[in-house]
Scaffold this motif. Sequence first.
Motif, PDB file in Angstrom:
ATOM      1  N   VAL A   1     -19.267  14.584  -4.922  1.00 34.61           N
ATOM      2  CA  VAL A   1     -18.856  13.466  -5.777  1.00 34.61           C
ATOM      3  C   VAL A   1     -19.111  12.173  -5.012  1.00 34.61           C
ATOM      4  O   VAL A   1     -18.720  12.046  -3.848  1.00 34.61           O
ATOM      5  N   ASP A   2     -19.778  11.224  -5.640  1.00 27.58           N
ATOM      6  CA  ASP A   2     -19.978   9.915  -5.024  1.00 27.58           C
ATOM      7  C   ASP A   2     -18.696   9.105  -5.117  1.00 27.58           C
ATOM      8  O   ASP A   2     -18.057   9.043  -6.172  1.00 27.58           O
ATOM      9  N   GLY A   3     -18.322   8.491  -4.013  1.00 23.65           N
ATOM     10  CA  GLY A   3     -17.126   7.663  -3.980  1.00 23.65           C
ATOM     11  C   GLY A   3     -17.243   6.631  -2.886  1.00 23.65           C
ATOM     12  O   GLY A   3     -18.243   6.580  -2.165  1.00 23.65           O
ATOM     13  N   ALA A   4     -16.216   5.800  -2.720  1.00 24.20           N
ATOM     14  CA  ALA A   4     -16.286   4.728  -1.731  1.00 24.20           C
ATOM     15  C   ALA A   4     -14.884   4.334  -1.275  1.00 24.20           C
ATOM     16  O   ALA A   4     -13.903   4.483  -2.011  1.00 24.20           O
ATOM     17  N   TRP A   5     -14.827   3.812  -0.046  1.00 25.05           N
ATOM     18  CA  TRP A   5     -13.601   3.253   0.515  1.00 25.05           C
ATOM     19  C   TRP A   5     -13.511   1.775   0.157  1.00 25.05           C
ATOM     20  O   TRP A   5     -14.521   1.096   0.046  1.00 25.05           O
ATOM     21  N   SER A   6     -12.284   1.309   0.023  1.00 29.28           N
ATOM     22  CA  SER A   6     -12.063  -0.122  -0.214  1.00 29.28           C
ATOM     23  C   SER A   6     -10.706  -0.496   0.369  1.00 29.28           C
ATOM     24  O   SER A   6      -9.738   0.266   0.272  1.00 29.28           O
ATOM     25  N   TRP A   7     -10.643  -1.670   1.004  1.00 36.38           N
ATOM     26  CA  TRP A   7      -9.393  -2.141   1.594  1.00 36.38           C
ATOM     27  C   TRP A   7      -8.527  -2.779   0.515  1.00 36.38           C
ATOM     28  O   TRP A   7      -8.999  -3.581  -0.278  1.00 36.38           O
ATOM     29  N   VAL A   8      -7.264  -2.385   0.506  1.00 37.31           N
ATOM     30  CA  VAL A   8      -6.339  -2.769  -0.561  1.00 37.31           C
ATOM     31  C   VAL A   8      -5.120  -3.471   0.040  1.00 37.31           C
ATOM     32  O   VAL A   8      -4.620  -3.065   1.095  1.00 37.31           O
ATOM     33  N   GLN A   9      -4.649  -4.504  -0.635  1.00 35.68           N
ATOM     34  CA  GLN A   9      -3.411  -5.171  -0.233  1.00 35.68           C
ATOM     35  C   GLN A   9      -2.235  -4.389  -0.797  1.00 35.68           C
ATOM     36  O   GLN A   9      -1.977  -4.404  -1.992  1.00 35.68           O
ATOM     37  N   ASP A  10      -1.531  -3.674   0.083  1.00 38.69           N
ATOM     38  CA  ASP A  10      -0.438  -2.830  -0.380  1.00 38.69           C
ATOM     39  C   ASP A  10       0.745  -3.666  -0.842  1.00 38.69           C
ATOM     40  O   ASP A  10       1.046  -4.725  -0.284  1.00 38.69           O
TER      41      ASP A  10
ATOM     42  N   SER B   1       3.869  -2.958  -0.608  1.00 34.90           N
ATOM     43  CA  SER B   1       4.997  -2.886   0.318  1.00 34.90           C
ATOM     44  C   SER B   1       4.692  -3.592   1.631  1.00 34.90           C
ATOM     45  O   SER B   1       3.619  -3.441   2.200  1.00 34.90           O
ATOM     46  N   ALA B   2       5.662  -4.331   2.130  1.00 35.61           N
ATOM     47  CA  ALA B   2       5.517  -4.986   3.434  1.00 35.61           C
ATOM     48  C   ALA B   2       5.526  -3.975   4.571  1.00 35.61           C
ATOM     49  O   ALA B   2       5.147  -4.296   5.701  1.00 35.61           O
ATOM     50  N   ASP B   3       5.951  -2.750   4.274  1.00 39.81           N
ATOM     51  CA  ASP B   3       5.964  -1.706   5.298  1.00 39.81           C
ATOM     52  C   ASP B   3       4.557  -1.228   5.650  1.00 39.81           C
ATOM     53  O   ASP B   3       4.364  -0.536   6.641  1.00 39.81           O
ATOM     54  N   HIS B   4       3.582  -1.568   4.811  1.00 42.13           N
ATOM     55  CA  HIS B   4       2.203  -1.119   5.013  1.00 42.13           C
ATOM     56  C   HIS B   4       1.264  -2.326   5.073  1.00 42.13           C
ATOM     57  O   HIS B   4       0.572  -2.629   4.109  1.00 42.13           O
ATOM     58  N   PRO B   5       1.238  -3.023   6.218  1.00 43.49           N
ATOM     59  CA  PRO B   5       0.365  -4.206   6.329  1.00 43.49           C
ATOM     60  C   PRO B   5      -1.119  -3.889   6.344  1.00 43.49           C
ATOM     61  O   PRO B   5      -1.946  -4.784   6.212  1.00 43.49           O
ATOM     62  N   GLY B   6      -1.476  -2.615   6.495  1.00 40.14           N
ATOM     63  CA  GLY B   6      -2.875  -2.204   6.424  1.00 40.14           C
ATOM     64  C   GLY B   6      -3.014  -1.021   5.494  1.00 40.14           C
ATOM     65  O   GLY B   6      -2.214  -0.076   5.554  1.00 40.14           O
ATOM     66  N   ARG B   7      -4.019  -1.052   4.605  1.00 41.34           N
ATOM     67  CA  ARG B   7      -4.219   0.074   3.683  1.00 41.34           C
ATOM     68  C   ARG B   7      -5.679   0.145   3.241  1.00 41.34           C
ATOM     69  O   ARG B   7      -6.297  -0.874   2.941  1.00 41.34           O
ATOM     70  N   ILE B   8      -6.225   1.374   3.216  1.00 41.08           N
ATOM     71  CA  ILE B   8      -7.574   1.605   2.715  1.00 41.08           C
ATOM     72  C   ILE B   8      -7.531   2.833   1.805  1.00 41.08           C
ATOM     73  O   ILE B   8      -6.882   3.832   2.123  1.00 41.08           O
ATOM     74  N   ASP B   9      -8.195   2.739   0.636  1.00 46.13           N
ATOM     75  CA  ASP B   9      -8.218   3.821  -0.341  1.00 46.13           C
ATOM     76  C   ASP B   9      -9.643   4.290  -0.605  1.00 46.13           C
ATOM     77  O   ASP B   9     -10.596   3.520  -0.455  1.00 46.13           O
ATOM     78  N   PHE B  10      -9.764   5.550  -1.008  1.00 47.56           N
ATOM     79  CA  PHE B  10     -11.046   6.125  -1.414  1.00 47.56           C
ATOM     80  C   PHE B  10     -10.895   6.650  -2.832  1.00 47.56           C
ATOM     81  O   PHE B  10      -9.936   7.369  -3.149  1.00 47.56           O
ATOM     82  N   ARG B  11     -11.856   6.322  -3.698  1.00 53.15           N
ATOM     83  CA  ARG B  11     -11.870   6.845  -5.064  1.00 53.15           C
ATOM     84  C   ARG B  11     -13.303   7.025  -5.524  1.00 53.15           C
ATOM     85  O   ARG B  11     -14.213   6.320  -5.052  1.00 53.15           O
TER      86      ARG B  11
END
Length: 419
Positions: free
Chosen positions: A199-208, A210-220
């Motif tokens: 399956v073709d997909g990609a990562w992208s940086w997301v502004q979470d 919650s302040a508990d997660h100052p860094g977040r990256i998702d793949f879809r």
Amino acid sequence: MPEHNRGEITRADERITGRRPGRRRARVLAAGGVAVAGALVLTACGGKDGASGKAGDAPSSASIAITPAKDTAEVATDKPVKVTASGGKLTEVKVVGPDGKAAPGAMGSGDTAWQSTGHLETGAKYTVTATAKDSDGHSTTQTSGFTTLKPKHPVNFKINTADGGTYGVGMPVSITFDQKITDKAAVQKALSVSTSPHVDGAWSWVQDWSADHPGRIDFRPKEYWKPGTKVTVKADLNGVNTGGQHYTVKNASETWTVGRSLIATADNDAHTLTVEKDGKKVKTLPVTLGAPGRDTWGGVMPVMDKQHKVYMTSQSVGFDSGEYHDWYYYAVHLTPSGTYAHMNKAADTLGGNTNETHGCIGMRTNGEAEWFYNQVIPGDVFDVKNAPKTVQEGNGYGDWNVSWDQWLAGSAIKGGGNG
């Protein structure tokens, strides 16, 4: 020959050869055809710097240099290991770390230099073994070792899915960090997703949200997952410098399965919730959504989790503390900002005709809420139509509410990384 001269020769021969009179001795012709008893043959073996070779080999004229130097401590994990040869060519280089894991590397042009690629792990001891051969075919081997640093600012992370789990077709891979990520490209390069079938997909940086997660990256993927897809996530993050000498300190790997397709569509205008399984409509329920001014978020909100009962207060989601505080049952969690689909007595009279909640989706107490609760799993698609506002990407799994081009634009690597 006189008798005493023969005795002197015999004693001299015994001193030279260590053999007693009367035993047979090897005789070797020296230059000029003169017989020399007990000739000594010397054999050179080995090479320099711990070189090894077959008996009879001459020392190798090749030499090896290794960086970091032997016994160096607190080596930065993003500092490459370098091996060079002079007077010959490298034939083998191994850099072995914890659990016998070999660090990847590449040989340069001419086979005289090798350099590790990627990063090393934190607080680990590495052994380097390198072999070079000179133009005459004689080999030399050198070993060395060093220890990597233990970070003063360790970075931890977690993945939203679990190994062996089953999730809905809308579940993204979401990795959250407990610190801000400065070098996003370095982190993203250490992540991978493989699927079966592909399956073709990609990562992208997301502004979470919650302040508990100052860094977040998702793949879809570009579209929802296909049921039955096997998804393997690998986070080879131990030792990545995330910026400012902050290092991630662990690796993670897991494989999970995409289950059957379930899509629940709530209509803010019609006050209904329609459930489809594998493309076929199963049931339509009358519901009540957020009242004007307290509107339910619109857009796609895949299920985060579910609980049999949740204690909810209006104050926790920004309303006056006295508006509501109670236990709510059959709670399907949609956003960390407080959106749930759950059983609500108000839906018994208002469901299907009026929106009256504080933003949740209320279902009747006649068993419909329990039925829906039992149908869903995390990652199932919950889509709210005709709402005046759309949920943000980082408020739960709102990743599907941006276009594919926008999603790719959030990547720190051109093309989104992998998939």
